[in-house]
Scaffold this motif. Sequence first.
Motif, PDB file in Angstrom:
ATOM      1  N   GLU A   1     -53.233 -20.190 -15.209  1.00  0.00           N
ATOM      2  CA  GLU A   1     -53.670 -21.528 -15.610  1.00  0.00           C
ATOM      3  C   GLU A   1     -54.655 -22.121 -14.610  1.00  0.00           C
ATOM      4  N   ASN A   2     -54.353 -21.974 -13.314  1.00  0.00           N
ATOM      5  CA  ASN A   2     -55.213 -22.523 -12.263  1.00  0.00           C
ATOM      6  C   ASN A   2     -55.706 -21.406 -11.345  1.00  0.00           C
ATOM      7  N   PRO A   3     -56.815 -20.741 -11.737  1.00  0.00           N
ATOM      8  CA  PRO A   3     -57.332 -19.700 -10.850  1.00  0.00           C
ATOM      9  C   PRO A   3     -57.713 -20.320  -9.507  1.00  0.00           C
ATOM     10  N   GLY A   4     -57.498 -19.582  -8.439  1.00  0.00           N
ATOM     11  CA  GLY A   4     -57.837 -20.108  -7.121  1.00  0.00           C
ATOM     12  C   GLY A   4     -57.181 -19.297  -6.026  1.00  0.00           C
ATOM     13  N   ILE A   5     -57.163 -19.874  -4.821  1.00  0.00           N
ATOM     14  CA  ILE A   5     -56.609 -19.183  -3.659  1.00  0.00           C
ATOM     15  C   ILE A   5     -55.150 -19.594  -3.472  1.00  0.00           C
ATOM     16  N   TYR A   6     -54.277 -18.581  -3.342  1.00  0.00           N
ATOM     17  CA  TYR A   6     -52.839 -18.818  -3.197  1.00  0.00           C
ATOM     18  C   TYR A   6     -52.303 -17.992  -2.024  1.00  0.00           C
ATOM     19  N   PRO A   7     -51.218 -18.484  -1.388  1.00  0.00           N
ATOM     20  CA  PRO A   7     -50.542 -17.645  -0.391  1.00  0.00           C
ATOM     21  C   PRO A   7     -49.936 -16.435  -1.109  1.00  0.00           C
TER      22      PRO A   7
END
Length: 178
Positions: free
Chosen positions: A29-35
């Motif tokens: 849903e929210n592409p991006g940078i994640y731990p």
Amino acid sequence: MNKKSDIDTYPINEEIRAKTVRLVGENIENPGIYPISQARQMAEEMELDLVMISDKADPPVCKILDYQKFLYQLKKKQKEIKANAQKIVVKEIRFGPNTDDHDYNFKLKHAINFLQEGAKVKAYVFFKGRSILFKEQGEILLLRFAQDLEEFGKVEQLPQLEGKRMIMIVSPKGTKKK
């Protein structure tokens, strides 16, 4: 070296060592940078695998997907590419150093057909016994052959004497797909 090593180079789940990853794909849903821990947890919740697509980027790019299905599609794509790769066919045409006009024209027609089909033509003059004395005649014959095929193909290798054969290779200009 086995073929599996070419495809199985994508680290998955626990094999990914980066601290943070960039998640991409249709099911995010929210592409991006994640731990990494959060990305693994998201994959686990969807009952799918976290697969590192590109480790060259900073942070590495990952997708959440079914790993087996991903490998299957990769193999299928590689098979398709291999099937579509054009196979080069080489047709041989043999002359004697004293080939007469009728035989020459007959072989020329065949060579034109081969080139129009997209095959390379390997024309050679075979010298038997003392006929090697007429190697200039053989070269003249091959050069005339190349000149007559000029509109159908281009000479890839000029006449060259190899043992008892003088060989010339002509490749097609405009290949016609079947």
